[in-house]
Design an enzyme around this catalytic site. Structure first.
Site, PDB file in Angstrom:
ATOM      1  CB  THR A  24      -0.940   0.036   1.234  1.00  0.00           C
ATOM      2  OG1 THR A  24      -0.155   0.128   2.423  1.00  0.00           O
ATOM      3  CG2 THR A  24      -1.815  -1.202   1.314  1.00  0.00           C
ATOM      4  CE  LYS A  38       9.334   4.613   0.321  1.00  0.00           C
ATOM      5  NZ  LYS A  38       9.617   5.389  -0.875  1.00  0.00           N
ATOM      6  CB  VAL A  41      16.665   1.179   0.857  1.00  0.00           C
ATOM      7  CG1 VAL A  41      17.908   2.049   0.622  1.00  0.00           C
ATOM      8  CG2 VAL A  41      16.086   1.439   2.236  1.00  0.00           C
ATOM      9  N   GLY A  82       6.388   8.951 -13.021  1.00  0.00           N
ATOM     10  CA  GLY A  82       5.985   7.993 -11.980  1.00  0.00           C
ATOM     11  C   GLY A  82       7.019   7.795 -10.880  1.00  0.00           C
ATOM     12  CD  GLU A 118       7.078   7.837  -2.130  1.00  0.00           C
ATOM     13  OE1 GLU A 118       6.118   7.247  -1.617  1.00  0.00           O
ATOM     14  OE2 GLU A 118       8.043   7.232  -2.629  1.00  0.00           O
ATOM     15  CG  ASP A 122      11.338   8.576  -0.346  1.00  0.00           C
ATOM     16  OD1 ASP A 122      10.530   7.653  -0.163  1.00  0.00           O
ATOM     17  OD2 ASP A 122      12.361   8.459  -1.054  1.00  0.00           O
ATOM     18  CE  LYS A 181      13.613   5.514  -0.597  1.00  0.00           C
ATOM     19  NZ  LYS A 181      13.588   6.280  -1.844  1.00  0.00           N
ATOM     20  N   GLY A 187      10.722   3.098  -9.355  1.00  0.00           N
ATOM     21  CA  GLY A 187      10.065   2.470 -10.507  1.00  0.00           C
ATOM     22  C   GLY A 187       9.380   1.183 -10.101  1.00  0.00           C
TER      23      GLY A 187
HETATM   24  N1  HSE Z   1       9.631   8.528  -4.530  1.00  0.00           N
HETATM   25  C1  HSE Z   1      10.719   7.637  -4.321  1.00  0.00           C
HETATM   26  C2  HSE Z   1      11.932   8.169  -5.057  1.00  0.00           C
HETATM   27  C3  HSE Z   1      10.319   6.280  -4.819  1.00  0.00           C
HETATM   28  O1  HSE Z   1      11.770   9.097  -5.845  1.00  0.00           O
HETATM   29  O2  HSE Z   1      13.038   7.698  -4.834  1.00  0.00           O
HETATM   30  C4  HSE Z   1      11.221   5.159  -4.398  1.00  0.00           C
HETATM   31  O3  HSE Z   1      11.295   5.053  -3.006  1.00  0.00           O
END
Ligand code: HSE
Length: 341
Positions: free
Chosen positions: A96, A125, A152, A207, A210, A221, A225, A316
């Site tokens: 999700t 995450k 990650v 794409g 987030e 984000d 990580k 991706g």
């Molecule tokens: N939105 C994140 C990024 C996706 O751009 O790295 C992968 O975690």
């Protein structure tokens, strides 16, 4: 191996692509025969305890927008929680979307899976960023495994590299470009002189970003990580609130230009070197860490092996789905050898 897939967005759909494309190789090379017994999305669920026909489910999802529209196996009223509680399976995949404030529905889904004896693979995450130490303890307590390679580096095996290839050494510092979206934006701005807004729009179209792109831009984000790497690789016990975070909103074309004249690039760097941090930093253009576009790169500084940098695509659907496949095989190997950690 019976699997419940919770969340059927880009990653979940890519995973079913891989299952369909690799069916024969997976069986021949690994004796791995995934049987997806339930899939949920925002519209409900599709269930078949004998194993769903993934081609059929994919076409229903594309046509109707939800797997629950399946006239035989669809259930509009069933939530992820209902499925995890009532359907027997060895593994629950949590795919999700990430909520960095509450961690939900991911945290509840993972806890319910543990309580019902299911191993968990998550690409989400949020639960790990907010509750990593607790979730690891809960998994151990319930004698089940928790894996999260796709959280990650997308498909790049950053966690496995440090955990398996550097086993026995002591990793002293980590510095990484951990977010593809912000790296893409900074690269577009530096190389094509496009505005921040234009570069973000293009990252969203591709794409990478987030659901809420503020998570990328404001460094959350990357910080999530950092939490995952710190806990899993360096045995730290911290969560998101312990990370000092600065995002890239204030980076101007002018600042990028000044850095460029000095032979440097501005990158959003997540570091664990003392206090965990995420902040834009100037780095030398010829530093191996200085990768461009949507690439991620992480430099590990170890006591004996020294500095090593791993580079790869950090975002991706199909890339992240490949990490899920690795996790599933890892769980299969652990179970075959009766190792529960
Ligand atoms: N939105 C994140 C990024 C996706 O751009 O790295 C992968 O975690």
């Amino acid at each position: 191996m019976r699997i419940i897939l919770i969340g059927y967005g880009v990653v979940g759909q890519s995973l079913t692509d891989i299952f369909l494309q690799r069916k024969i190789e997976n069986l021949r090379n690994y004796g791995f025969n995934p049987k997806v017994v339930a899939i949920t999305d925002r519209g409900g669920a599709a269930i078949n305890i004998k194993g769903l026909d993934l081609k059929r489910i994919q076409s229903i999802k594309k046509r109707e927008g939800t797997v629950a529209a399946d006239s035989v196996f669809g259930h509009r009223q069933m939530s992820g929680q209902d499925i995890i509680q009532s359907i027997e399976a060895e593994i629950m995949i949590e795919a999700t979307s990430t909520n960095i404030t509450t961690g939900e529905p991911g945290i509840s889904n993972i806890k319910t899976a543990f309580n019902t004896g299911k191993h968990v693979v998550t690409t989400n995450k949020g639960p790990l960023a907010l509750s990593f130490p607790t979730l690891i303890e809960l998994a151990e307590h319930n004698k089940v495994l928790l894996r999260f390679s796709g959280t990650v580096g997308g498909g790049t095996p950053i966690l496995e590299f440090a955990k398996k290839c550097l086993e026995g050494d002591r990793i002293k510092e980590i510095h990484g470009i951990l977010n593809g979206t912000t790296n893409y934006i900074l690269t577009e701005m530096a190389e094509k002189k496009v505005t921040f807004e234009k570069a973000l729009e293009s990252a969203q179209k591709l794409g990478y970003a987030e659901t809420n792109p503020a998570m990328d831009i404001d460094g959350l984000d990357s910080a999530a990580k950092v939490v995952i790497i710190g806990n899993w690789i360096m045995n730290k016990k911290f969560t998101l609130k312990d990370v000092d975070i600065i995002g890239i909103r204030d980076i101007t074309l002018n600042a990028l230009e000044i850095a460029s004249k000095k032979g440097k690039r501005i990158k959003l760097i997540g570091s664990i070197d003392g206090k965990p941090t995420v902040a834009p930093k100037e780095i030398e253009r010829n530093d191996p860490l200085c990768v461009n576009g949507v690439l991620n790169a992480v430099t590990f500084v170890s006591e004996y092996a020294g500095r090593e940098t791993i580079i790869g695509r950090g975002a991706g659907g199909i890339e992240t789905a490949s990490a899920v496949l690795r996790d599933l095989l890892d769980i299969k190997h652990h179970l075959a050898n009766k190792i529960l950690s």
